[in-house]
Enzyme design. Structure first.
Site, PDB file in Angstrom:
ATOM      1  N   HIS A 169      -1.716  -7.608   2.519  1.00 26.54           N
ATOM      2  CA  HIS A 169      -1.688  -8.130   3.885  1.00 26.54           C
ATOM      3  C   HIS A 169      -2.868  -7.707   4.747  1.00 26.54           C
ATOM      4  CE1 HIS A 169       0.023  -4.791   6.505  1.00 26.54           C
ATOM      5  NE2 HIS A 169       0.254  -4.278   5.304  1.00 26.54           N
TER       6      HIS A 169
ATOM      7  N   THR B 216      12.132  -7.673 -11.342  1.00 22.17           N
ATOM      8  CA  THR B 216      11.590  -9.029 -11.476  1.00 22.17           C
ATOM      9  C   THR B 216      10.399  -9.203 -10.547  1.00 22.17           C
ATOM     10  OG1 THR B 216      13.755  -9.845 -12.074  1.00 22.17           O
ATOM     11  CG2 THR B 216      12.168 -11.498 -11.333  1.00 22.17           C
TER      12      THR B 216
ATOM     13  N   GLN C 127      -7.673  -0.040   3.363  1.00 20.50           N
ATOM     14  CA  GLN C 127      -8.485  -0.606   4.451  1.00 20.50           C
ATOM     15  C   GLN C 127      -9.856  -1.088   3.993  1.00 20.50           C
ATOM     16  OE1 GLN C 127      -7.697  -1.483   7.456  1.00 20.50           O
ATOM     17  NE2 GLN C 127      -5.689  -0.528   7.632  1.00 20.50           N
TER      18      GLN C 127
ATOM     19  N   GLY D 134       0.812  -1.216   0.000  1.00 18.89           N
ATOM     20  CA  GLY D 134       0.000   0.000   0.000  1.00 18.89           C
ATOM     21  C   GLY D 134       0.843   1.262   0.000  1.00 18.89           C
TER      22      GLY D 134
ATOM     23  N   CYS E  13       1.282   1.612  12.644  1.00 21.74           N
ATOM     24  CA  CYS E  13       2.468   2.356  12.209  1.00 21.74           C
ATOM     25  C   CYS E  13       2.835   3.479  13.178  1.00 21.74           C
ATOM     26  CB  CYS E  13       2.242   2.937  10.833  1.00 21.74           C
ATOM     27  SG  CYS E  13       1.465   1.775   9.725  1.00 21.74           S
TER      28      CYS E  13
HETATM   29  N1  PLP Z   1      -2.943   3.136   3.610  1.00 26.47           N
HETATM   30  C1  PLP Z   1      -3.716   2.766   4.646  1.00 26.47           C
HETATM   31  C2  PLP Z   1      -5.063   3.393   4.838  1.00 26.47           C
HETATM   32  C3  PLP Z   1      -3.254   1.802   5.554  1.00 26.47           C
HETATM   33  O1  PLP Z   1      -4.004   1.458   6.592  1.00 26.47           O
HETATM   34  C4  PLP Z   1      -1.971   1.237   5.351  1.00 26.47           C
HETATM   35  C5  PLP Z   1      -1.427   0.261   6.313  1.00 26.47           C
HETATM   36  O2  PLP Z   1      -1.807   0.195   7.452  1.00 26.47           O
HETATM   37  C6  PLP Z   1      -1.219   1.647   4.239  1.00 26.47           C
HETATM   38  C7  PLP Z   1      -1.737   2.600   3.392  1.00 26.47           C
HETATM   39  C8  PLP Z   1       0.139   1.083   3.961  1.00 26.47           C
HETATM   40  O3  PLP Z   1       0.025  -0.209   3.424  1.00 26.47           O
HETATM   41  P1  PLP Z   1       1.281  -1.218   3.498  1.00 26.47           P
HETATM   42  O4  PLP Z   1       1.379  -1.660   4.926  1.00 26.47           O
HETATM   43  O5  PLP Z   1       0.890  -2.345   2.568  1.00 26.47           O
HETATM   44  O6  PLP Z   1       2.464  -0.488   3.023  1.00 26.47           O
END
Ligand code: PLP
Length: 401
Positions: A213, A249, A191, A83, A337
């Protein structure tokens, strides 16, 4: 205390996992498919021999599955490393492609850092960014988007569902406004995808980000929907894979896994969303009834079916998460995060909560393996934990001033 044995089918841990917005366990069928593409069909999709051809076929089939899940064309799907990368590619790619036309980007104050920090870094390069406010439920007012557009505006990027409070934003309307004003619209659907319908046409999205994920696929794999004809420039250069849009790749096992996870998520969604909604309501009603000084954050109805989030007066969210962990329940305070860094959530502050209030946040996000029994056990232990933490906070204040 409920016997926790046997909880978490995928995890084989005697724990209750209520943190599916942070990440999900890989679906057993998805894991099995990945192993095939690591061990047996390990070829490089660019190779012409049988190993390469098998890998290429699998990648293209996965592209078709992701495209079908989003209502897109297969050639509009670019596989990425998740993401964060999809958000970066979308925002930077459009900004650089259109920098001669204008330098203004519109987003919201409650975006994930993958969007916010990309916008902040573009500000350092001379772009100007409007961070739109939200109301107390986390909703962006479409009128404020329309009013923010200038003749310099090249991109609007707003998320579909917020990761911290679960609010589902009116992106169809925002996408429509963007289209009418000739502005490119990107939507972070990391999400929402797999939990509620995400169809690029209905959302009026020119670009859209998803991640494996969050839908029972592996970490480090995602996709960017890039509508045909959208002004966009690649950021990576190399072997020309993904039609030159994201060379390197291919992560074949990850791509195959994303395709299958997307297919499963969409086919299971109707029944699973309804089941999770029932559990969510039981959880929200139970917490609000049993814990005085608790408050739901985010919109009461316009929220993801698996998402419940609260603030508790006089309690630190981090302490609550640790205490729940000691009782065998995995939850989070804010997003995975940002949790652990001690700052009040930018999302809750943007929704008008005071910093002290925002620090008492707890997020519970349900998933496939959760049952009513899990919710009942949580509701049984939570009031005692909150009371204990409040007593400790009062004692600390009294003894240490
Ligand atoms: N955007 C949103 C709304 C998310 O909740 C997240 C991850 O929690 C991301 C982007 C980032 O995705 P990734 O963990 O696959 O980098």
């Amino acid at each position: 205390m409920v016997n926790l044995k046997g909880k978490g089918r995928y995890l084989e841990l005697e724990k209750i996992y209520f943190d599916h917005s942070a990440t999900t366990p890989v679906h057993p069928a998805v894991a099995e498919e990945m192993v095939n593409f690591i061990r047996r069909d390990f070829g490089n999709p660019s190779s012409v021999h049988v190993f390469g051809r098998r890998a290429r076929k699998a990648v293209e089939e996965a592209r078709e599955k992701v495209a079908a899940a989003l209502g897109a064309l297969p050639e509009e799907i670019v596989f990425t490393a998740g993401g964060t990368e999809s958000d970066n590619l979308a925002i930077r790619g459009v900004a650089y492609a259109l920098k001669e036309k204008g330098n203004h980007i519109i987003t919201s104050q409650i975006e994930h850092h993958a969007v916010l920090d990309t916008c902040k870094s573009l500000e350092k390069e001379g772009f100007s960014v409007t961070y739109l406010p939200v109301d107390e439920c986390g909703l962006v007012d479409p009128k404020s988007v329309a009013a923010a557009i200038t003749d310099q505006t090249i991109l609007i990027t707003v998320m579909h569902a917020n990761n911290e409070v679960g609010t589902v934003l009116p992106v169809e309307e925002l996408g429509r406004i963007a289209g009418e004003r000739g502005v490119v619209f990107h939507c972070d659907a990391v999400q929402s995808f797999g939990k509620i319908p995400v169809r690029v046409g209905e959302l009026n999205a020119d670009l859209l980000s998803i991640s494996a994920h969050k839908i029972y696929g592996p970490k480090g794999t995602g996709a960017l929907y890039l509508k045909k004809g959208t002004p966009w420039r690649p950021l990576l250069f190399g072997g020309g894979q993904e039609m030159g849009r994201r060379p390197g790749t291919e992560n074949v096992a990850g791509i195959v896994a994303l395709g299958l996870a997307a297919e499963l998520a969409v086919s299971e969604m109707p029944g699973e969303a309804e089941r999770l909604l029932g559990l969510r309501e039981r959880l929200i009603d139970g917490v609000l009834a049993k814990v005085k000084g608790s408050r739901l954050t985010g919109h009461r109805q316009r929220r993801l079916p698996n998402h419940a989030s609260f603030v508790f007066e006089g309690v630190e969210g981090e302490a609550l998460v640790l205490a729940l962990d000691a009782h065998g329940i995995a939850a989070s305070s804010g997003s995975a995060c940002t949790s652990g860094n001690g700052h009040a959530s930018h999302v809750l502050l943007a929704m008008g909560l005071a910093p002290q209030e925002a620090r008492g946040s707890l997020r519970l996000t349900l998933g496939r393996e959760n049952t009513g029994e899990d919710v009942d056990y949580f509701l049984e232990v939570l009031p005692g934990i909150v009371e204990k933490l409040r007593n400790i906070a009062v004692r600390v204040k009294f003894e240490w001033g």
